[in-house]
Design a protein around this motif. Structure first.
Motif, PDB file in Angstrom:
ATOM      1  N   ARG A  46      24.777  57.994  59.611  1.00  0.00           N
ATOM      2  CA  ARG A  46      24.790  56.862  58.692  1.00  0.00           C
ATOM      3  C   ARG A  46      23.358  56.365  58.617  1.00  0.00           C
ATOM      4  NH1 ARG A  46      26.666  50.783  59.619  1.00  0.00           N
ATOM      5  NH2 ARG A  46      27.072  50.152  57.472  1.00  0.00           N
ATOM      6  N   ALA A  47      22.853  56.313  57.410  1.00  0.00           N
ATOM      7  CA  ALA A  47      21.501  55.794  57.190  1.00  0.00           C
ATOM      8  C   ALA A  47      21.602  54.652  56.195  1.00  0.00           C
ATOM      9  CB  ALA A  47      20.591  56.890  56.648  1.00  0.00           C
ATOM     10  N   LEU A  48      20.877  53.572  56.469  1.00  0.00           N
ATOM     11  CA  LEU A  48      20.910  52.444  55.546  1.00  0.00           C
ATOM     12  C   LEU A  48      19.557  51.746  55.529  1.00  0.00           C
ATOM     13  CD1 LEU A  48      21.197  49.529  57.286  1.00  0.00           C
ATOM     14  CD2 LEU A  48      23.425  50.526  57.726  1.00  0.00           C
ATOM     15  N   ALA A  49      19.342  51.017  54.455  1.00  0.00           N
ATOM     16  CA  ALA A  49      18.137  50.200  54.304  1.00  0.00           C
ATOM     17  C   ALA A  49      18.515  48.984  53.482  1.00  0.00           C
ATOM     18  CB  ALA A  49      17.022  50.983  53.617  1.00  0.00           C
ATOM     19  N   GLY A  50      17.891  47.855  53.789  1.00  0.00           N
ATOM     20  CA  GLY A  50      18.217  46.640  53.065  1.00  0.00           C
ATOM     21  C   GLY A  50      17.090  45.635  53.096  1.00  0.00           C
ATOM     22  N   ALA A  51      17.233  44.622  52.237  1.00  0.00           N
ATOM     23  CA  ALA A  51      16.255  43.542  52.171  1.00  0.00           C
ATOM     24  C   ALA A  51      16.966  42.282  51.719  1.00  0.00           C
ATOM     25  CB  ALA A  51      15.136  43.885  51.197  1.00  0.00           C
ATOM     26  N   GLY A  52      16.539  41.143  52.280  1.00  0.00           N
ATOM     27  CA  GLY A  52      17.170  39.883  51.906  1.00  0.00           C
ATOM     28  C   GLY A  52      16.490  38.691  52.524  1.00  0.00           C
ATOM     29  N   VAL A  53      17.240  37.605  52.633  1.00  0.00           N
ATOM     30  CA  VAL A  53      16.723  36.354  53.176  1.00  0.00           C
ATOM     31  C   VAL A  53      17.545  35.950  54.392  1.00  0.00           C
ATOM     32  CG1 VAL A  53      15.821  35.527  50.980  1.00  0.00           C
ATOM     33  CG2 VAL A  53      18.153  34.946  51.643  1.00  0.00           C
ATOM     34  N   ARG A  54      16.896  35.161  55.225  1.00  0.00           N
ATOM     35  CA  ARG A  54      17.539  34.619  56.416  1.00  0.00           C
ATOM     36  C   ARG A  54      17.188  33.142  56.497  1.00  0.00           C
ATOM     37  NH1 ARG A  54      16.525  37.382  62.179  1.00  0.00           N
ATOM     38  NH2 ARG A  54      14.373  36.771  61.916  1.00  0.00           N
ATOM     39  N   LEU A  55      18.176  32.340  56.842  1.00  0.00           N
ATOM     40  CA  LEU A  55      17.982  30.900  56.937  1.00  0.00           C
ATOM     41  C   LEU A  55      18.254  30.456  58.369  1.00  0.00           C
ATOM     42  CD1 LEU A  55      17.474  28.218  55.427  1.00  0.00           C
ATOM     43  CD2 LEU A  55      19.932  28.109  55.023  1.00  0.00           C
ATOM     44  N   LEU A  56      17.284  29.793  58.964  1.00  0.00           N
ATOM     45  CA  LEU A  56      17.457  29.227  60.290  1.00  0.00           C
ATOM     46  C   LEU A  56      18.242  27.929  60.141  1.00  0.00           C
ATOM     47  CD1 LEU A  56      16.817  29.259  63.337  1.00  0.00           C
ATOM     48  CD2 LEU A  56      14.697  28.041  62.781  1.00  0.00           C
ATOM     49  N   LEU A  57      19.501  27.935  60.559  1.00  0.00           N
ATOM     50  CA  LEU A  57      20.365  26.765  60.413  1.00  0.00           C
ATOM     51  C   LEU A  57      20.107  25.731  61.511  1.00  0.00           C
ATOM     52  CD1 LEU A  57      23.697  28.605  59.546  1.00  0.00           C
ATOM     53  CD2 LEU A  57      22.089  27.518  57.967  1.00  0.00           C
ATOM     54  N   ALA A  58      19.831  26.208  62.715  1.00  0.00           N
ATOM     55  CA  ALA A  58      19.544  25.328  63.846  1.00  0.00           C
ATOM     56  C   ALA A  58      18.720  26.113  64.854  1.00  0.00           C
ATOM     57  CB  ALA A  58      20.833  24.828  64.486  1.00  0.00           C
TER      58      ALA A  58
END
Length: 176
Positions: A46-58
């Motif tokens: 299984r090979a995958l690649a991705g991109a996105g955002v991350r939000l620090l909630l606390a």
């Protein structure tokens, strides 16, 4: 990898690389790549690649809570038997979202939990869910003993493979 009486009963590997850019204190951008295989689930690769955002909630010195959302391209090579309904090779576009928490329990012990939900963009019923909870206790330096509980759900598994799978494992980790 594991063997019992000369027979291999466990064969898994996982390499996951994630790059995070922190231009703001709470909003972050990330890319990731992964390669894995799991003989118990008939997964040759299984090979995958991705991109996105991350939000620090606390976040504090002792705890963090983060939410991430991204686009993910995934390819799989599955060892299916002739006549199985599941294709031997798939390529899918998925929406991957996660919630991740980490808490320092004491000077040398920590609990980490991450839960992923990854529906296929063109068929939401084909959703993957993965949750991973690890308790780690430092032995010396960067070396720790770990106990990990993992739950995995696949909305469209190969024939003969259960949709829901759980495991409890002990191990050793090196942090760098």
């Amino acid at each position: 990898f594991g063997w019992l009486r000369g027979q291999q009963y466990l064969g898994q590997s996982l390499v996951h690389v994630r790059q995070v850019w922190r231009p703001a204190s709470r909003l972050q951008f990330e890319t990731y790549q992964q390669f894995n295989h799991d003989r118990s689930r008939l997964l040759d690769a299984r090979a995958l690649a991705g991109a996105g955002v991350r939000l620090l909630l606390a976040g504090s010195d002792r705890t963090t809570l983060q939410f991430g959302s991204s686009y993910m391209l995934e390819g799989e090579w599955v060892d299916v038997a002739p006549g199985d309904a599941h294709p031997a090779r798939t390529t899918h576009h998925r929406w991957s979202s996660y919630l991740s928490a980490r808490a320092a329990l004491s000077e040398g012990a920590a609990l980490a939990w991450t839960g992923y939900v990854q529906p296929r963009l063109d068929a939401f019923a084909d959703t993957r869910v993965l949750t991973d909870a690890t308790l780690g206790a430092r032995v010396v330096g960067r070396l720790a003993l770990t106990l990990t509980f993992q739950l995995r759900y696949d909305g469209d598994p190969p024939d003969g493979i259960d949709a829901l799978d759980t495991s409890l494992r002990s191990g050793i980790s090196i942090e760098f």
